[in-house]
Design an enzyme around this catalytic site. Structure first.
Site, PDB file in Angstrom:
ATOM      1  N   GLU A 158       5.911  -0.332 -20.887  1.00 28.12           N
ATOM      2  CA  GLU A 158       5.785   0.995 -20.863  1.00 28.12           C
ATOM      3  C   GLU A 158       4.868   1.811 -21.842  1.00 28.12           C
ATOM      4  OE1 GLU A 158      10.062   2.133 -21.136  1.00 28.12           O
ATOM      5  OE2 GLU A 158      10.392   0.907 -19.375  1.00 28.12           O
ATOM      6  N   SER A 203      19.161  -1.001 -25.268  1.00 23.51           N
ATOM      7  CA  SER A 203      19.478   0.405 -25.436  1.00 23.51           C
ATOM      8  C   SER A 203      20.199   0.958 -26.732  1.00 23.51           C
ATOM      9  CB  SER A 203      20.151   1.180 -24.110  1.00 23.51           C
ATOM     10  OG  SER A 203      20.774   2.239 -24.342  1.00 23.51           O
ATOM     11  N   THR A 233       0.641  -1.197   0.101  1.00 24.09           N
ATOM     12  CA  THR A 233       0.010  -0.013   0.144  1.00 24.09           C
ATOM     13  C   THR A 233       0.871   1.024  -0.001  1.00 24.09           C
ATOM     14  OG1 THR A 233      -0.273   0.253   2.363  1.00 24.09           O
ATOM     15  CG2 THR A 233      -1.881  -1.327   1.495  1.00 24.09           C
ATOM     16  N   HIS A 234       0.740   2.282  -0.833  1.00 21.84           N
ATOM     17  CA  HIS A 234       1.336   3.544  -0.706  1.00 21.84           C
ATOM     18  C   HIS A 234       2.618   3.123  -1.352  1.00 21.84           C
ATOM     19  CE1 HIS A 234      -1.844   5.514   1.345  1.00 21.84           C
ATOM     20  NE2 HIS A 234      -1.733   4.373   2.370  1.00 21.84           N
ATOM     21  N   GLN A 293     -18.791  13.603 -37.869  1.00 17.35           N
ATOM     22  CA  GLN A 293     -17.796  12.917 -38.580  1.00 17.35           C
ATOM     23  C   GLN A 293     -16.721  12.371 -37.964  1.00 17.35           C
ATOM     24  OE1 GLN A 293     -17.405  14.360 -42.940  1.00 17.35           O
ATOM     25  NE2 GLN A 293     -15.236  13.973 -42.650  1.00 17.35           N
ATOM     26  N   LYS A 335     -15.220   8.855 -36.121  1.00 15.22           N
ATOM     27  CA  LYS A 335     -14.772   7.638 -36.429  1.00 15.22           C
ATOM     28  C   LYS A 335     -13.261   7.355 -36.146  1.00 15.22           C
ATOM     29  CE  LYS A 335     -18.170   7.557 -40.011  1.00 15.22           C
ATOM     30  NZ  LYS A 335     -18.626   9.176 -39.448  1.00 15.22           N
ATOM     31  N   TYR A 358     -28.530  15.594 -36.604  1.00 11.88           N
ATOM     32  CA  TYR A 358     -27.127  15.249 -37.056  1.00 11.88           C
ATOM     33  C   TYR A 358     -26.384  16.662 -37.245  1.00 11.88           C
ATOM     34  CZ  TYR A 358     -22.982  13.445 -39.766  1.00 11.88           C
ATOM     35  OH  TYR A 358     -22.001  13.246 -40.101  1.00 11.88           O
ATOM     36  N   LYS A 385      21.443  -2.985 -21.445  1.00  9.53           N
ATOM     37  CA  LYS A 385      20.193  -2.828 -20.702  1.00  9.53           C
ATOM     38  C   LYS A 385      19.183  -3.840 -21.596  1.00  9.53           C
ATOM     39  CE  LYS A 385      18.792   0.068 -18.967  1.00  9.53           C
ATOM     40  NZ  LYS A 385      18.163   1.324 -19.215  1.00  9.53           N
ATOM     41  N   ASN A 399      14.936  -3.551 -21.420  1.00 14.88           N
ATOM     42  CA  ASN A 399      13.987  -2.679 -20.966  1.00 14.88           C
ATOM     43  C   ASN A 399      12.658  -3.268 -21.274  1.00 14.88           C
ATOM     44  OD1 ASN A 399      15.843  -0.773 -20.389  1.00 14.88           O
ATOM     45  ND2 ASN A 399      15.931  -0.077 -22.471  1.00 14.88           N
TER      46      ASN A 399
END
Length: 463
Positions: free
Chosen positions: A289, A276, A154-155, A321, A324, A316, A282, A284
């Site tokens: 993300e 990277s 929590t937190h 338009q 969409k 209308y 790295k 990732n």
């Protein structure tokens, strides 16, 4: 010749034509536009509004147009504005004057509202199926980890020990609500607008019920003005997708943290990670993300729809338009994330030892001591206060809770006895949370069993 040009002495300015076109994105509705037009043509013939032979020619001609589109031979023309006019124009080229009868008793206003519903029914079904696949992946992973202990938060601070399976099943619950919302939304918009015309219906003796049944709608929209001006179904659907993406984003954040060196609890397969351009070491979790980032994108789609509709008078308006691109973007974004999500989850490797180590701080079992006191007759508020005092004593003396002797504990908690010294192991902590919905391994196993008995899991096992 423009299909609405009889009133005008000249064609539109070139820039106006560019701004007005929508075929560049609404052409994805071609099959639904053709399906709706065929149902409309059959009804027109049945009702004697057009000759039966023309109705037959229209349906056959529309099949040819569909084949041309799907084979890549069809030339979409921005000068014809939208998918409706492109299809109708080509139909008339193919079958002659009979094609010009198709638009009897309808407007592009009720036509597009019908096409959208036909398309979105399929999209909802696909998204729900993808959600079910994600749930299956989570349930299968949870089944492997009904006893894998980790800290719950929590937190973003360690709170109490839980088992990993319990954490994963929390997302199964969230995704189940997402599927339920989408299914419910689909039921609410599966009503036919066609027959509403531009806004007031038609003087021709149409049979809307026939068209609704032919297109497998559950009924008719009952007010022609509402039928053509309503975009609640788009807003509701994207709103549901926003909640779904929020859940995905939350899980993405969990996995980003779990994969960090600070935690080191999981590893995702290389296929779902990137490196990277500068740092060779790295790895990732980019898909997680990107899921977080694309959540903001779907939120933006909802905001656009709400803002577009907020001041529109009945009926209308051309502003509509703009619905969409936003609804298509939201659906496409959700589909691609969900298509990745289940396979990514299936690759997750768990470092059980690191998780257990992180959950082994005796402070995480402080609540267990307070509840032990409650079981022994101490009111909870007093128990909470006394255990808090023991935590303070340990901090002052630079000790962990499991290093405190019984004599030291009794100075703060007079009711304590030898049993209290055995409360500091996380496996005991999770085992004691043996209530429905709790994190005890047998409860988590029961949750897994319940989910495996669900209809979508049985369907997955049979395939």
């Amino acid at each position: 010749m423009s299909m609405w040009g009889g009133r005008f002495g000249a064609g539109p300015n070139e820039l106006v034509a560019q701004m007005s076109e929508s075929v560049s994105y609404d052409k994805r509705m071609y099959a639904h536009d053709i399906k709706g037009s065929q149902a409309h043509a059959i009804m027109l013939g049945k009702q004697g509004i057009i000759p039966t032979e023309d109705s037959r020619k229209i349906c056959e001609g529309l099949e040819q147009v569909k084949e041309e589109i799907e084979s890549g031979k069809f030339e979409f023309k921005e000068s014809l504005e939208d998918i409706h006019m492109n299809v109708e124009s080509r139909l008339t080229e193919v079958i002659g004057d009979a094609g010009s009868r198709l638009h009897s008793a309808r407007s592009r206003n009720d036509q597009v509202a019908t096409d959208m519903r036909l398309l979105l029914r399929e999209d909802v079904d696909e998204v729900v199926q993808l959600i079910r696949g994600t749930q299956v992946a989570l349930i299968e992973l949870a089944e492997k980890h009904t006893e894998t202990i980790m800290p719950g938060f929590t937190h973003l601070q360690h709170a109490q020990p839980i088992v990993l399976g319990h954490h994963l099943l929390a997302y199964v619950e969230m995704f189940d609500r997402d599927a339920s919302r989408l299914i419910d939304c689909r039921k609410r918009f599966n009503f036919l607008p066609l027959g509403a015309g531009a806004l007031a219906g038609s003087t021709l003796p149409i049979d809307r019920t026939f068209v609704a049944e032919h297109l497998q709608f559950d009924g008719l929209l009952q007010n022609s003005m509402d039928a053509v001006s309503d975009r609640d179904f788009c807003i509701e659907l994207v709103s549901d997708l926003c909640i779904l993406m929020m859940h995905i984003s939350r899980q993405a954040e969990d996995m980003v943290f779990w994969m960090s060196q600070e935690a080191g609890w999981i590893e995702l397969d290389d296929a779902f990670c990137t490196g990277s351009s500068l740092m060779p070491q790295k790895k990732n979790p980019d898909m997680c993300e990107l899921a977080r980032g694309k959540t903001a994108r779907v939120y933006g789609d909802l905001t656009s729809l709400l803002t577009m509709m907020k001041n529109l008078p009945l009926c209308y308006n051309r502003d509509m338009q703009e619905d969409k691109e936003r609804i298509f973007d939201a659906i496409d974004t959700v589909k691609v994330i969900l298509a990745i999500w289940a396979p990514q989850l299936a690759t997750m490797k768990v470092n059980k030892d690191r998780m257990y180590q992180s959950a082994s701080d005796p402070a995480l079992m402080a609540t267990d001591l307070a509840e032990w006191l409650v079981r022994n007759g101490v009111p909870f508020r007093q128990a909470h206060h006394r255990v808090g005092g023991l935590v303070g004593y340990c901090k002052e003396h630079n000790k962990s809770l499991d290093q405190v002797t019984l004599e030291e504990m009794k100075t703060v908690i007079p009711e304590s006895n030898e049993e209290c010294l055995a409360l500091w192991k996380p496996e005991n902590s999770v085992r004691l949370r043996n209530v429905i919905g709790g994190t005890a391994p047998n409860q988590v196993a029961a949750q897994v069993k319940r989910w495996k008995a669900s209809s979508f899991m049985k369907a997955e096992e049979s395939t």
